[in-house]
Scaffold this motif. Structure first.
Motif, short mmCIF file in Angstrom:
data_model
loop_
_atom_site.label_atom_id
_atom_site.label_comp_id
_atom_site.label_asym_id
_atom_site.label_seq_id
_atom_site.Cartn_x
_atom_site.Cartn_y
_atom_site.Cartn_z
N CYS A 49 129.16 -15.57 103.69
CA CYS A 49 128.12 -15.77 104.52
C CYS A 49 128.22 -14.76 106.41
O CYS A 49 129.37 -14.13 106.09
CB CYS A 49 127.83 -16.90 105.22
SG CYS A 49 129.78 -17.76 105.26
N VAL A 50 127.41 -14.40 106.54
CA VAL A 50 126.93 -13.57 107.58
C VAL A 50 126.25 -14.08 108.42
O VAL A 50 125.53 -14.39 108.59
CB VAL A 50 125.95 -11.59 106.71
CG1 VAL A 50 126.65 -11.32 108.34
CG2 VAL A 50 127.18 -11.31 105.95
N LEU A 51 126.80 -14.08 109.56
CA LEU A 51 125.95 -14.70 110.77
C LEU A 51 124.20 -13.90 110.77
O LEU A 51 124.15 -12.50 110.28
CB LEU A 51 126.49 -14.04 111.97
CG LEU A 51 127.87 -15.11 112.33
CD1 LEU A 51 127.87 -15.35 114.03
CD2 LEU A 51 127.35 -17.11 112.22
N ARG A 61 123.25 -9.49 110.06
CA ARG A 61 122.36 -9.23 108.55
C ARG A 61 121.79 -8.65 108.40
O ARG A 61 120.55 -7.57 109.11
CB ARG A 61 121.83 -10.63 108.10
CG ARG A 61 122.47 -11.75 107.63
CD ARG A 61 121.51 -12.78 107.87
NE ARG A 61 122.05 -14.32 107.81
CZ ARG A 61 122.31 -15.28 107.71
NH1 ARG A 61 120.34 -15.62 108.26
NH2 ARG A 61 122.63 -16.41 108.10
N LYS A 62 122.06 -7.52 107.27
CA LYS A 62 121.22 -5.90 107.02
C LYS A 62 121.58 -4.65 108.21
O LYS A 62 120.74 -3.77 108.34
CB LYS A 62 118.99 -6.06 107.64
CG LYS A 62 118.93 -7.58 106.70
CD LYS A 62 118.33 -6.99 105.84
CE LYS A 62 117.34 -7.78 104.53
NZ LYS A 62 117.13 -8.63 103.65
N THR A 63 123.42 -4.80 107.98
CA THR A 63 123.68 -3.78 108.72
C THR A 63 124.50 -4.01 108.17
O THR A 63 125.51 -2.76 108.55
CB THR A 63 124.54 -4.82 110.18
OG1 THR A 63 126.08 -5.65 109.46
CG2 THR A 63 123.76 -4.92 111.22
N ILE A 110 120.27 -13.09 94.87
CA ILE A 110 120.80 -12.98 93.69
C ILE A 110 120.54 -10.75 94.07
O ILE A 110 121.12 -10.39 93.73
CB ILE A 110 119.39 -13.27 92.22
CG1 ILE A 110 120.66 -14.40 92.38
CG2 ILE A 110 119.54 -11.87 91.28
CD1 ILE A 110 120.12 -15.45 91.52
N PRO A 111 119.26 -10.57 94.26
CA PRO A 111 118.89 -9.22 93.99
C PRO A 111 119.85 -8.30 95.54
O PRO A 111 120.33 -7.13 95.25
CB PRO A 111 117.19 -9.09 95.43
CG PRO A 111 116.65 -10.01 94.89
CD PRO A 111 118.01 -11.41 95.06
N PHE A 112 120.79 -9.42 96.43
CA PHE A 112 121.75 -7.89 97.36
C PHE A 112 122.72 -7.86 95.97
O PHE A 112 123.76 -6.58 95.72
CB PHE A 112 122.42 -8.84 98.20
CG PHE A 112 123.66 -8.46 98.61
CD1 PHE A 112 124.13 -7.47 99.35
CD2 PHE A 112 124.53 -9.83 97.96
CE1 PHE A 112 125.20 -7.10 99.83
CE2 PHE A 112 126.20 -9.07 98.79
CZ PHE A 112 126.37 -7.93 100.15
N TYR A 113 123.78 -8.46 94.95
CA TYR A 113 124.69 -9.19 94.04
C TYR A 113 124.29 -8.48 93.65
O TYR A 113 124.79 -7.30 92.64
CB TYR A 113 125.18 -10.42 93.84
CG TYR A 113 125.48 -11.58 95.39
CD1 TYR A 113 126.97 -10.47 95.58
CD2 TYR A 113 125.27 -12.14 95.50
CE1 TYR A 113 126.94 -11.86 96.30
CE2 TYR A 113 125.58 -13.30 96.62
CZ TYR A 113 126.75 -12.93 97.17
OH TYR A 113 126.69 -13.25 98.10
#
Length: 140
Positions: A72-74, A78-80, A111-114
Motif C-alpha cells: 500500500c501507498v499513501l 501514489r503515481k510517484t 492488476i495493471p500495475f502488477y
C-alpha cells in the motif's frame, strides 16, 4: 524515498500506520482483518520520504512461494514510483533468500500495475475483505 526492512517497533508501527490509513480508513477493511494472525511470521517493509512513512508491505514464505502482501501507498505518494520501488525492494529481498517464485493477491484495480512489473493473473476473481482480487504470479 527509502525502503527499509523493518528492524524495530517504531518502523513496524510506521508500516502499520500506512496500512491502517489505506486499508482500514480508505477501503473500509475491518482492522481485525487487516492486522491478522500472520504478522509475526512476516518480514515487514516500510518506505520513508523525508522521514515520513508513505508505503508499506509484507512478505512471507508460503507453500513454496514468496507471498507478497499488504502492499500500500499513501494517497499523497501514489503515481510517484513508490509502489514500484517497494516491489523492487521486496523482490530483492526474496532473491537474497533464494526465493524465485512470487505470488500475490491483487485488488482488481491494481492488476495493471502488477502486470506492468511482470506478474501474471492465474486465478478467477474472488473476494477478500469484500474487495475483488485475483491471484498473480511472477518468477524472478
Amino acid at each position: 524515498m527509502t525502503v527499509k526492512v523493518v528492524e524495530n517497533q517504531k518502523e513496524l508501527e510506521d508500516a502499520y500506520s500506512v496500512r491502517k490509513t489505506v486499508f482500514v480508513e480508505e477501503q473500509a477493511v475491518p482492522l481485525e482483518e487487516e492486522i491478522d494472525a500472520y504478522e509475526d511470521d512476516a518480514e515487514h517493509f516500510v518506505m520513508y520520504d523525508e522521514g515520513s512513512p508513505i508505503a508499506a508491505g509484507r512478505f512471507r514464505f508460503v507453500d513454496g512461494y514468496g507471498k507478497v502482501e499488504r502492499i500500500c501507498v499513501l494517497k499523497v505518494a501514489r503515481k510517484t514510483g513508490a509502489g514500484k520501488a517497494m516491489m523492487n525492494a521486496i523482490e530483492g529481498y526474496a532473491l537474497k533468500k533464494d526465493i524465485h517464485k512470487l505470488k500475490l493477491n491483487a485488488q482488481t484495480h491494481a492488476i495493471p500495475f502488477y502486470a506492468g512489473i511482470g506478474y501474471e493473473v492465474v486465478s478467477e476473481e474472488f473476494l477478500d475483505a469484500g474487495i475483488p482480487h485475483k491471484t498473480m504470479l511472477k518468477e524472478i
